[in-house]
Design an enzyme around this catalytic site. Sequence first.
Site, PDB file in Angstrom:
ATOM      1  N   LYS A 146     -10.185   9.669 -21.595  1.00 38.72           N
ATOM      2  CA  LYS A 146      -9.609   9.122 -20.357  1.00 38.72           C
ATOM      3  C   LYS A 146      -8.556  10.087 -19.819  1.00 38.72           C
ATOM      4  O   LYS A 146      -8.181  11.058 -20.465  1.00 38.72           O
ATOM      5  CB  LYS A 146      -8.945   7.757 -20.589  1.00 38.72           C
ATOM      6  CG  LYS A 146      -9.865   6.671 -21.096  1.00 38.72           C
ATOM      7  CD  LYS A 146     -10.894   6.263 -20.092  1.00 38.72           C
ATOM      8  CE  LYS A 146     -11.808   5.193 -20.680  1.00 38.72           C
ATOM      9  NZ  LYS A 146     -13.097   5.133 -20.115  1.00 38.72           N
ATOM     10  N   SER A 155     -17.598   6.774 -17.373  1.00 39.35           N
ATOM     11  CA  SER A 155     -16.239   6.480 -16.908  1.00 39.35           C
ATOM     12  C   SER A 155     -15.448   7.704 -16.457  1.00 39.35           C
ATOM     13  O   SER A 155     -14.471   7.567 -15.729  1.00 39.35           O
ATOM     14  CB  SER A 155     -15.454   5.747 -17.994  1.00 39.35           C
ATOM     15  OG  SER A 155     -15.154   6.607 -19.073  1.00 39.35           O
TER      16      SER A 155
END
Length: 181
Positions: free
Chosen positions: A87, A46
């Site tokens: 993230k 990701s």
Amino acid sequence: MEFYESEDTNLLRRIINWVTDIIVVVAIAFFSIYAFGTQIPVSGSSMQPVLKTEDVVLVNRLIYDFQDPDRFDIVVFRRDDNKMIVKRVIGLPGETVQIEDGQIYIDGRLLTETEEMPSITSPGMAEHPIELGQEEYFLLGDNRDSSEDSRFANVGNVKRDKIIGKVWLRLFPVLDMGLVD
């Protein structure tokens, strides 16, 4: 009159100095590990291309004791299942985030990112405006079409107290070691 220390006093003084030195070294080591050295393995794709699966990064846990996360910081947060996730901060407290036509809008204005990112094909919940609370952040993975992030209900807006720290150094693999932007 001359003063001479007894051997017992001299030995006691050396022992006290030695114990003090050990305590100081241990305290500095614990502080350094807490502030600058928490190792987190990256799992999944990701955050590609910046971070890859099985990279190991160091997290500065102390920085957010003195300042709030900034837009575009790469952070580690703890999900409700206690899993640590990496993230990028996109939306800040009090802002409204929406993903429209593959682009991110903050408070109705197109977000200009520092690096060129691909268009987002799955806006998830951000298809509609998402208002962030005073202690909430909107986080996305850099590999937007392969990221489980704030667009989806199982992650959602991330509360400030769930953010562990800022990623600052890739430690492994050794050939890729360096600062993380």
